[in-house]
Enzyme design. Structure first.
Site, PDB file in Angstrom:
ATOM      1  N   GLU A 179      -4.828  16.488  -5.768  1.00 35.09           N
ATOM      2  CA  GLU A 179      -5.218  17.062  -4.479  1.00 35.09           C
ATOM      3  C   GLU A 179      -4.842  16.143  -3.316  1.00 35.09           C
ATOM      4  OE1 GLU A 179      -9.400  17.863  -4.138  1.00 35.09           O
ATOM      5  OE2 GLU A 179      -9.282  17.889  -1.955  1.00 35.09           O
ATOM      6  N   ARG A 183     -16.150   7.438   2.350  1.00 33.59           N
ATOM      7  CA  ARG A 183     -16.833   8.173   1.280  1.00 33.59           C
ATOM      8  C   ARG A 183     -17.477   7.178   0.339  1.00 33.59           C
ATOM      9  NH1 ARG A 183     -13.422  13.347   0.775  1.00 33.59           N
ATOM     10  NH2 ARG A 183     -13.197  13.785   3.019  1.00 33.59           N
TER      11      ARG A 183
END
Length: 432
Positions: A352, A265
């Site tokens: 998360e 990413r």
RNA sequence: GGAGUGAUGGCCGAGUUGGUCGAAGGCGCUCGCCUGCUAAGCGAGUAUACGCUUUAAAGGCGUAUCGAGGGUUCGAAUCCCUCUCACUCCGCCA
């Protein structure tokens, strides 16, 4: 990608979905533009098809004349003009088609009716908390301090060798990472019915478009300069595209894959957020669960994939909570999404560690993934889902923080010990 | 990286002096007939997408699709260009 016919038939339904998502005006404008272009496109399509029908008919005539030796030059002359008209119309049609496709690829998915209304992530809905966060008799340290002190992660050298937001796992840290990968895959493949997949880490542009990562999110991914290849931001991309342009049979469904890979990413726009530790890095490992299912089952399957992800956290005895993402925080390609957030005691907050999502037929349309209910039935689009099961780096962070001891050592969750050669504790070198 | 060969419908496989080719033939599959059962045999059918017709469904009309994209031509599976993939040989290489 959305069904153009559905948009054309029920524009108000889609407008409402955009409102629920709190989409910017730009998106609304794009959709209105789509409706205009769609009308023009259908008009032009009809015009050109009439001309082509005529050309085809006359060409038959010409062939007939040639065979019988008659003079066809008048017909040929006439068709030359028609040919030019067709060419002009086709060019026009192509530009309309390109614009329409471009818009369709950039319009967000339709929100499922059950998704709670909310403006942004602050209005996500906590559903339940599982596991009791431990009370520490000492100040719990953040995982980056623990990891560096234990000599099992090295951010400084990673910054030298590559750059910021990269990491070396060393020694037992590397082994812990490997143990987690194996543990997660073993659970999913032997207990939860998934087929293990090890995909390519580079994919072409069509695959990125297929899952919905392009064209909208070009900035979030790494592109290889010399080739039409992208580093995968998640195994979801190659594993979903595995069945691109295929027609599955009904008996195959649901198809369940557990793909594991590194995920890359660019984290553009994330500068200043989570700059330390393993939470937000450019490269991390992840076990990704991907499902291809019959449309009417997809919301049941969403609950199932959620349970498959949860079981990992439960076995690792990590406290976590389940939240449902509200309309305003829902991603571009998502109809409905749950997040699993693991407890990180040093920061005193949940973070998360897994997302479980139903995309309905959004990806299936882009990737042309279909199935037949019976051998003679016409193909229908499948629904696709995925869920992280789990992000390994964040799991390492959670284990370090939740299992830390006062002396700076970290005990190993019991389910993981067989994967660590029976080891029960990671201690600093001088204390081993 | 160099040289060469190839890519046709669910599968196999014709078709390369451009015209009657959405595409022969075979296999498979579906339905019907026949048959004591099985096998064989006979007959019919068997792609997808989009637009229009407005269709409840079906149907009808049209367009497009012979790896992908572009070009030549009145007309392309057939000719030209670019790309992708597969295979063979050489080189390099974990």
């Amino acid at each position: 990608m959305l069904d153009a016919r559905l948009l054309r038939q029920s524009p108000d339904m889609y407008r409402e979905s955009l409102v629920r998502r709190s989409e910017p005006q730009e998106t609304h404008d794009m959709f209105e533009r789509f409706l205009v272009v769609d009308v023009a496109w259908r008009e032009a399509t009809q015009q050109t098809e009439v001309l082509k029908a005529r050309r085809n008919a006359v060409s038959q005539q010409v062939a007939q004349y040639k065979r019988t030796g008659e003079d066809a030059s008048l017909l040929i002359e006439e068709m030359r003009v028609v040919g030019e008209q067709i060419k002009e119309l086709d060019d026009h049609l192509r530009s309309l088609d390109d614009e329409m496709t471009d818009i369709l690829l950039r319009l967000p998915n339709i929100v499922h009716e059950s998704v709670p209304q909310g403006r942004d992530e602050s209005e996500n809905v906590p559903i339940r908390e599982i596991g009791e966060p431990r009370t520490f008799s000492f100040e719990p340290k953040p995982h980056w301090d623990l990891g560096v002190d234990l000599g099992i992660v090295d951010f400084e050298r990673a910054a030298k060798v590559t750059g910021s937001r990269f990491v070396f796992y060393m020694g037992l840290g590397a082994r812990l990472e490997r143990a987690l990968m194996n543990f997660m895959l073993d659970v999913q493949t032997t207990e939860r019915g998934y087929t293990e997949v090890w995909p390519p880490y580079l994919v072409n542009q069509a695959s990125m478009v297929g899952t919905g990562n392009l064209p909208k999110f070009e900035d979030d991914v790494f592109k290889i300069r010399e080739f039409d290849y992208y580093l995968i931001p998640t195994a979801e991309v190659p594993v979903t595209n595995l069945h691109r342009d295929e027609i599955l049979s009904a008996e195959q469904l649901p198809v369940n894959y557990a793909g594991y890979s590194a995920a890359f990413r660019s984290e553009a726009g994330a500068s200043g957020r989570d700059t330390r530790g393993l939470i937000r890095v450019h490269q991390f490992n992840k076990v990704e669960l991907v499902k291809f299912v019959a449309p009417e089952t997809s919301y049941d399957e969403l609950e199932r994939i959620l349970a498959d992800a949860e079981v990992i956290l439960q076995k690792l005895e990590l406290p976590y909570r389940l939240i449902e993402i509200c309309t305003g925080d829902l991603g571009f390609k998502e109809c409905k999404k749950y997040d699993l957030e693991v407890w990180l005691p040093a920061a005193g907050m949940y973070r998360e560690i897994s997302s479980c999502t139903n995309f309905e037929d959004f990806q299936a349309r882009r990737s042309n993934i279909r199935f037949r209910r019976t051998e003679k039935a016409r193909p229908e689009f499948v629904h696709t889902l995925n869920g992280s099961g789990l992000a390994v780096g964040r799991t390492v962070a959670a284990i370090l923080e939740n299992y830390q001891e006062a002396d700076g050592s970290v005990s190993i969750p019991s389910v993981l010990q067989p994967y660590m050669g029976g080891l029960t504790r990671i201690a600093a070198p001088d204390k081993r």
